[in-house]
Each structure stands twice: as C-alpha cells, then as structure tokens.
Design a protein around this motif. Sequence first.
Motif, short mmCIF file in Angstrom:
data_model
loop_
_atom_site.label_atom_id
_atom_site.label_comp_id
_atom_site.label_asym_id
_atom_site.label_seq_id
_atom_site.Cartn_x
_atom_site.Cartn_y
_atom_site.Cartn_z
N MET A 1 0.92 -1.31 -0.03
CA MET A 1 0.18 0.23 -0.21
C MET A 1 0.93 1.12 -0.02
N ALA A 2 0.32 2.27 -0.74
CA ALA A 2 1.31 3.37 -1.12
C ALA A 2 0.94 4.02 0.34
N GLU A 3 2.09 5.00 0.75
CA GLU A 3 1.92 5.70 2.10
C GLU A 3 0.94 6.82 1.69
N SER A 4 -0.15 7.02 2.72
CA SER A 4 -1.14 8.15 2.55
C SER A 4 -0.34 9.53 3.00
N CYS A 5 -0.78 10.46 2.75
CA CYS A 5 -0.23 11.78 3.04
C CYS A 5 -1.04 12.89 3.73
N ASP A 129 -6.54 -5.17 -0.10
CA ASP A 129 -5.50 -6.39 0.44
C ASP A 129 -4.99 -5.99 1.84
N ARG A 130 -4.44 -6.85 2.28
CA ARG A 130 -3.84 -6.68 3.80
C ARG A 130 -2.93 -5.46 3.83
N ILE A 131 -2.78 -4.65 4.91
CA ILE A 131 -2.04 -3.44 5.06
C ILE A 131 -0.88 -3.73 5.58
N PRO A 132 0.32 -3.31 5.00
CA PRO A 132 1.64 -3.64 5.63
C PRO A 132 1.89 -3.02 7.15
N THR A 137 2.28 1.41 11.45
CA THR A 137 3.07 1.84 12.50
C THR A 137 3.17 3.52 12.20
N ARG A 138 3.15 3.91 10.79
CA ARG A 138 3.05 5.31 10.43
C ARG A 138 2.04 6.01 10.89
N ARG A 139 0.85 5.32 10.67
CA ARG A 139 -0.34 5.89 10.94
C ARG A 139 -0.32 6.28 12.65
N ILE A 140 0.06 5.30 13.39
CA ILE A 140 0.06 5.21 14.89
C ILE A 140 0.94 6.34 15.24
N GLU A 141 2.01 6.55 14.75
CA GLU A 141 3.13 7.37 15.22
C GLU A 141 2.68 8.95 14.68
N SER A 142 2.12 9.09 13.50
CA SER A 142 2.05 10.41 12.91
C SER A 142 0.67 10.82 13.05
#
Length: 287
Positions: A1-5, A129-132, A137-142
């Motif tokens: 999955m591409a990183e969201s912004c 699909d399943r999320i990497p 982790t990025r969503r939690i931290e940011s």
Amino acid sequence: MAESCTATPFRRLGPATPDCPVLISVPHAGRAYSESLLKFARIPLARLETLEDRLVDRLVWRAIEGGAAAVVAEAPRAEIDLNRDERELDPGMIVPRPDPAHILDSPRMRGGLGLVPARMAGAGAIWRDRIPAPEITRRIESIHRPYHRALTEELAGLKHRFGLAILLDCHSMPPRQGRDQAEIVLGDRHGTSIAPELVAAAENAAREAGFSVARNAPYAGGHITVLHGRPRESVHALQLEIDRSLYLGPDLRSPGPGFDRVAKLIASIVRALEGQALAPADGLAAE
C-alpha cells in the motif's frame, strides 16, 4: 500500500488561552482522504464517508466562540480511528501478522471497527489487500499518538489554570428509531470517567434544551474517555453522542434545519460543565 499523505492530522481551534476549563475533542469528523487511501479502498468514497461523524467539527463553533478550545481530527476515521486503543487491531488485516501478545481483543475489533476499520455492514471488506505493518506503524506514530498527546497537553494546561479540566468528546450516532430512543447519549464509562455532578449538569442542559437523554446506553464512551478521564486527578472526560437526524438533512450528509439548534446544545453543555466545575460551593476545582 502506498503511504498516505495526511499532512496535518488535526486542527486546534479556539483561543490560545481558553476562557473555560472544557476542551472539546472531535475525533471522527476528519475528511482529508489521501489519493493513496482511496485507491487502496475497494469501496467508493461515499461509502467510506459513512464511517465519519459527519460534520460534527462544524457543530462546535458556538462553544468555541464562547471561549472553549477544541482539537479536531483532519485524518479520516477510515485511515485510523482515534477512539480506539492502538493495539485494538484485527491481526488478519496486517502483513506480516502481528504477535498476538501485541493485540487487544475487543468486540469492536472483531466486528470490523478496530483501530483501522476492516469491514462495514452491507459493504464487506473495506480494503483491497492486507495493510503492511510499517504503514500501520506510520499511522499510529504520525496521527494517533499526536492527537492524544495534544489532548493530554491541552488538559494539563487547563488543569494548571483552573484547577481541573474537562474533556467533552463529541460524536454522532446513526438515527435511532422508536419513540423510546434517546436523541442524546452521554457516556461516562458507567461513572468512572467524570464526577457525577458534571454529568448531571450536562444532562440537565440537554433536557432543558428539549432533547431526550440517556446515559451509557448504547454508548458508554470509548478509548478517548477511558484514557483521558481521571476524576481523582481532577481531569474529567465525557462522551457526547448526537443523533445525526437532529442536525443533518435526509441524505445524512448535508446540514439540516436542526443544525444550529445542535450547535447551541453543545455550547450549552460546555457552559453547564463550566458552571458546575467552577461553582465555589461544589469544590470540584482544586484549592
């Protein structure tokens, strides 16, 4: 999955130095859907938007004009749910599958509405699909942790200034059918997240404004109320659920004729909480 912004996960609204000890939280009204998030979804944007507490962020303006501050999510609930524990994840939607020791099981998670919503009634799986795991982790931290850190810091500032702080966590609920169904639900985690005098003040304000009110049924408060409500430390938290049909039109997307009436309700509840908290005879504020 591409990183969201999602560049800014939340907005802080209101005076730099609030005039009252009530902080408003709006965690589920974010509408900043990134292109990558929409591409990864197998359902259309209109369906993702039904996860929102639609336009609740626009209901709090009267309370802010009255001197309260607010922390309002920009990131959509579809991306991450700020009212869930960061461990409240469906392990089947993550790759590689996380260690079960790091998962907090809950009925909400099993129902598809955990930290990252996985399934919706009538729509099935939300994602292609399943999320990497690194994306989780990025969503939690940011997004997740900064939001809760902002609430913690704002509440600490209010407590320092007023001797106590009150978090009013604002949500909306699907229209409730039946004459015996309350229009407003106040959640205090069954008496554990806020002083009873404060809940009574909020309930009285809602009833005086002409709304029917219930406590803790069917919503007793989520992660935000649990995490930030510490009455013994003079930090209180109350969840407010508002029937969407009270303020939205028949499409449940755009403002309806009752929009300003509900904005006035929220401002009235804030004033009632402030008045009860700072009344000298009640002794809620620290000496």
